[in-house]
Scaffold this motif. Structure first.
Motif, PDB file in Angstrom:
ATOM      1  N   CYS A  18      23.912  -2.313   0.230  1.00 54.25           N
ATOM      2  CA  CYS A  18      22.777  -1.551   0.754  1.00 54.25           C
ATOM      3  C   CYS A  18      21.501  -2.014   0.073  1.00 54.25           C
ATOM      4  CB  CYS A  18      22.970  -0.048   0.552  1.00 54.25           C
ATOM      5  SG  CYS A  18      23.001   0.496  -1.178  1.00 54.25           S
ATOM      6  N   LEU A  19      20.385  -1.594   0.639  1.00 54.30           N
ATOM      7  CA  LEU A  19      19.072  -1.843   0.048  1.00 54.30           C
ATOM      8  C   LEU A  19      18.423  -0.497  -0.249  1.00 54.30           C
ATOM      9  CD1 LEU A  19      19.562  -4.105   2.480  1.00 54.30           C
ATOM     10  CD2 LEU A  19      17.315  -4.892   1.727  1.00 54.30           C
ATOM     11  N   VAL A  20      17.637  -0.439  -1.337  1.00 52.76           N
ATOM     12  CA  VAL A  20      16.916   0.780  -1.699  1.00 52.76           C
ATOM     13  C   VAL A  20      15.497   0.412  -2.106  1.00 52.76           C
ATOM     14  CG1 VAL A  20      16.850   2.850  -3.121  1.00 52.76           C
ATOM     15  CG2 VAL A  20      19.058   1.810  -2.561  1.00 52.76           C
ATOM     16  N   ALA A  21      14.524   0.984  -1.411  1.00 50.92           N
ATOM     17  CA  ALA A  21      13.119   0.843  -1.802  1.00 50.92           C
ATOM     18  C   ALA A  21      12.715   2.121  -2.516  1.00 50.92           C
ATOM     19  CB  ALA A  21      12.247   0.631  -0.570  1.00 50.92           C
ATOM     20  N   HIS A  22      12.281   2.006  -3.768  1.00 52.40           N
ATOM     21  CA  HIS A  22      11.884   3.219  -4.480  1.00 52.40           C
ATOM     22  C   HIS A  22      10.450   3.141  -4.980  1.00 52.40           C
ATOM     23  CE1 HIS A  22      14.494   1.426  -7.958  1.00 52.40           C
ATOM     24  NE2 HIS A  22      14.822   0.794  -6.870  1.00 52.40           N
ATOM     25  N   SER A  23       9.828   4.316  -5.031  1.00 55.88           N
ATOM     26  CA  SER A  23       8.408   4.418  -5.344  1.00 55.88           C
ATOM     27  C   SER A  23       8.166   5.468  -6.414  1.00 55.88           C
ATOM     28  CB  SER A  23       7.634   4.798  -4.073  1.00 55.88           C
ATOM     29  OG  SER A  23       6.304   5.166  -4.378  1.00 55.88           O
ATOM     30  N   TYR A  24       7.121   5.232  -7.218  1.00 61.25           N
ATOM     31  CA  TYR A  24       6.724   6.198  -8.249  1.00 61.25           C
ATOM     32  C   TYR A  24       5.409   6.890  -7.896  1.00 61.25           C
ATOM     33  CZ  TYR A  24      10.419   4.223 -11.100  1.00 61.25           C
ATOM     34  OH  TYR A  24      11.656   3.822 -11.569  1.00 61.25           O
ATOM     35  N   SER A  25       4.927   6.685  -6.677  1.00 59.00           N
ATOM     36  CA  SER A  25       3.654   7.285  -6.268  1.00 59.00           C
ATOM     37  C   SER A  25       3.716   8.803  -6.318  1.00 59.00           C
ATOM     38  CB  SER A  25       3.290   6.822  -4.861  1.00 59.00           C
ATOM     39  OG  SER A  25       3.066   5.430  -4.826  1.00 59.00           O
ATOM     40  N   LYS A  26       4.699   9.379  -5.654  1.00 65.08           N
ATOM     41  CA  LYS A  26       4.785  10.840  -5.565  1.00 65.08           C
ATOM     42  C   LYS A  26       5.394  11.455  -6.826  1.00 65.08           C
ATOM     43  CE  LYS A  26       3.533  10.844  -1.130  1.00 65.08           C
ATOM     44  NZ  LYS A  26       3.402   9.409  -0.844  1.00 65.08           N
ATOM     45  N   ILE A  27       6.456  10.843  -7.336  1.00 67.42           N
ATOM     46  CA  ILE A  27       7.224  11.504  -8.388  1.00 67.42           C
ATOM     47  C   ILE A  27       6.586  11.402  -9.776  1.00 67.42           C
ATOM     48  CG2 ILE A  27       9.348  11.221  -7.096  1.00 67.42           C
ATOM     49  CD1 ILE A  27      10.168   8.975  -8.927  1.00 67.42           C
ATOM     50  N   MET A  28       5.646  10.456  -9.954  1.00 64.17           N
ATOM     51  CA  MET A  28       4.895  10.402 -11.207  1.00 64.17           C
ATOM     52  C   MET A  28       3.394  10.531 -10.968  1.00 64.17           C
ATOM     53  SD  MET A  28       6.666   7.728 -13.849  1.00 64.17           S
ATOM     54  CE  MET A  28       8.357   7.962 -14.439  1.00 64.17           C
TER      55      MET A  28
ATOM     56  N   LEU B  55      12.361  -2.756  -5.351  1.00 69.69           N
ATOM     57  CA  LEU B  55      13.381  -2.956  -4.327  1.00 69.69           C
ATOM     58  C   LEU B  55      14.678  -3.328  -5.027  1.00 69.69           C
ATOM     59  CD1 LEU B  55      14.341  -3.416  -1.354  1.00 69.69           C
ATOM     60  CD2 LEU B  55      13.653  -5.808  -1.669  1.00 69.69           C
ATOM     61  N   SER B  56      15.735  -2.585  -4.745  1.00 65.07           N
ATOM     62  CA  SER B  56      17.064  -2.898  -5.269  1.00 65.07           C
ATOM     63  C   SER B  56      17.982  -3.265  -4.112  1.00 65.07           C
ATOM     64  CB  SER B  56      17.661  -1.703  -6.028  1.00 65.07           C
ATOM     65  OG  SER B  56      16.960  -1.450  -7.223  1.00 65.07           O
ATOM     66  N   ILE B  57      18.759  -4.313  -4.298  1.00 68.98           N
ATOM     67  CA  ILE B  57      19.757  -4.703  -3.309  1.00 68.98           C
ATOM     68  C   ILE B  57      21.118  -4.724  -3.991  1.00 68.98           C
ATOM     69  CG2 ILE B  57      20.506  -6.452  -1.658  1.00 68.98           C
ATOM     70  CD1 ILE B  57      17.662  -7.317  -1.300  1.00 68.98           C
ATOM     71  N   VAL B  58      22.025  -3.896  -3.482  1.00 68.72           N
ATOM     72  CA  VAL B  58      23.375  -3.813  -4.029  1.00 68.72           C
ATOM     73  C   VAL B  58      24.261  -4.787  -3.243  1.00 68.72           C
ATOM     74  CG1 VAL B  58      25.345  -2.311  -4.506  1.00 68.72           C
ATOM     75  CG2 VAL B  58      23.012  -1.390  -4.597  1.00 68.72           C
ATOM     76  N   CYS B  59      24.922  -5.680  -3.969  1.00 71.42           N
ATOM     77  CA  CYS B  59      25.715  -6.736  -3.343  1.00 71.42           C
ATOM     78  C   CYS B  59      27.202  -6.597  -3.685  1.00 71.42           C
ATOM     79  CB  CYS B  59      25.204  -8.109  -3.794  1.00 71.42           C
ATOM     80  SG  CYS B  59      23.441  -8.369  -3.469  1.00 71.42           S
TER      81      CYS B  59
END
Length: 460
Positions: free
Chosen positions: A298-308, A318-322
């Motif tokens: 899977c792919l995961v795009a994560h952001s710190y805009s809202k949470i920090m 961007l994390s890609i699980v292989c």
């Protein structure tokens, strides 16, 4: 089902080797020309310039004016409104009780430490960004004890917030994945289609929101994903769905996971609001961890805009699980080639703030306490708004305000009612009726309730 097609155009070129002799010869010619006080291209460029100056035309004369980006058009309208009671509930940012931008105390604390750090430099980061930031970001999403991380099956690259992470992932998939069809929820965040269309991918939608119940159309979602072609990419929002505020339950997520894996679909998660729903960083990403635990990719795009609250710092990953560590390593090598021509390498400051908080237990705990306080306040504002509408006898069932979660309420107001509220009450929000609950305060809830009551009783 809505289908958006986009033809991909690829322009290739053959690189030519750099030849020093040619360079020397060209340089020599230019020098000789310069000695005669003229440039080899001077006469041509002068004629062209004179011609353009005479007729007054611009070389960009045929450029068509683009429509305004809706959420930013709302911001502009709000900024131009001189009313002292105006209220901006459009763009998704967290405001204080006084309606001011909110900077977390732990962020201010870290910035002072960074300012005093005489060892810090402004050197370029690697293409993939700050290594410690990438490691800690992956652990925040997948868990420090994640088998995928321990087995080196996760590659993480620092990107320009959530938007940059999504675009980087889209470009990577366009170049290196066999299936070019992407399924988005209907509705979804307004920028989502743009990322994938810009990468040359084909868009389709799956049912998600039920306007009758103002909740999840779960069966419609399963039916649409069940009819998707094998290998299709599916974009999921991890939590605090934008714009609806409607999330699947964990039991529903498990059913979604089983369907996705049985169909051989590729999940791409947009993780912009981790911790914003429950106040728990771990609870809010259980959906992602389900998909990682089963050993799939899977792919995961994560952001710190809202949470920090680091909106303007543009920091994300961007994390890609292989399947294997070798594949992950090769994927990272290609991600570098995606990033290099876009922005070469990411900025330091935002990543340095995030890293300092994530690696220090005391500051991490301080952050989670502040985050939890923000969420509790939003939950309280939801209840206040519901109570205010009921007190006024506002027509309709408004219970969805407290059933929906995260930063947004999908109010059910139509475009005409939204326009009425802007004109008569100076309240600005998206035309689809999405309300940014984090932009409200205890003082402004009654005013919003008055506006909603007036809109729904006067405009059907």
């Amino acid at each position: 089902m809505i289908i958006i097609d986009h033809r991909r155009q690829e322009v290739g070129y053959k690189a030519r080797p750099f030849k020093h002799p040619s360079y020397s010869k060209a340089t020599s010619n230019i020098r000789r020309s310069s000695s005669r006080n003229s440039h080899p291209m001077e006469s041509l460029s002068t004629k062209e310039k004179t011609s353009k100056d005479c007729n007054g035309d611009s070389v960009f004369e045929n450029v068509v004016r683009a429509p305004d980006v809706p959420v930013y058009a709302v911001m502009v309208a709000y900024s131009k409104d001189p009313s002292p009671v105006k209220l901006n509930l459009g763009i998704g940012v967290y405001r204080t009780e006084d309606g001011k931008p909110h900077v977390l105390n732990v962020v201010r604390r870290v910035e002072k430490l960074l300012l005093d750090d005489v060892s810090a430099t402004k050197e370029y980061l690697p293409i993939t960004g700050m290594a410690e930031f990438n490691k800690l970001s992956a652990q925040l999403v997948f868990g420090a004890d994640s088998p995928a991380i321990k087995e080196n099956r996760v590659t993480t690259v620092q990107c320009l917030a959530g938007c940059g992470s999504l675009r980087t992932g889209a470009d990577f998939l366009a170049k290196h994945y066999h299936q070019h069809t992407v399924y988005l929820s209907q509705p979804t965040y307004g920028n989502h289609p743009i990322f994938f269309l810009a990468a040359g991918l084909i868009l389709k939608t799956y049912r998600y929101y039920d306007p009758i119940t103002r909740g999840l159309d779960f069966q419609g979602m399963l039916d649409d994903l069940g009819s998707a072609p094998s290998g299709a990419i599916v974009l999921f929002q991890v939590c605090s769905h934008n714009p609806t505020g409607v999330d699947p339950t964990l039991h529903q997520w498990e059913q979604i996971r089983q369907l996705v894996r049985s169909k051989g679909l590729l999940p791409f998660f947009d993780n912009a609001y981790q911790g914003i729903v429950s106040g728990s960083l771990d609870m809010d990403v259980q959906s992602v961890r389900m998909f990682v635990t089963d050993g799939g990719e899977c792919l995961v795009a994560h952001s710190y805009s809202k949470i920090m609250g680091l909106y303007g710092e543009r920091v994300g990953a961007l994390s890609i699980v292989c399947k294997t560590a070798d594949v992950a390593s090769r994927v990272e090598s290609q991600l570098k080639l995606v990033i290099r021509p876009m922005y070469s390498n990411p900025p330091i400051h935002g990543a340095a703030i995030v890293t300092a908080i994530l690696k220090d237990r005391e500051m991490f705990d301080e952050w989670t306490v502040e985050l939890k306080a923000m969420i509790n306040r939003i939950i309280h504002l939801r209840q206040q708004l519901l109570d205010a509408l009921r007190d006024r006898g506002t027509p309709g069932d408004w219970s969805h305000i407290t059933k929906q979660v995260g930063m947004y309420t999908f109010s059910g107001l139509n475009a005409e009612q939204v326009a009425f509220m802007a004109e008569e009450y100076h309240i600005y929000m998206s035309s689809d009726g999405r309300i940014n609950m984090a932009g409200l305060s205890a003082k402004t809830v009654p005013y919003l309730a008055d506006a909603i009551h007036s809109a729904v009783t006067r405009i059907v």
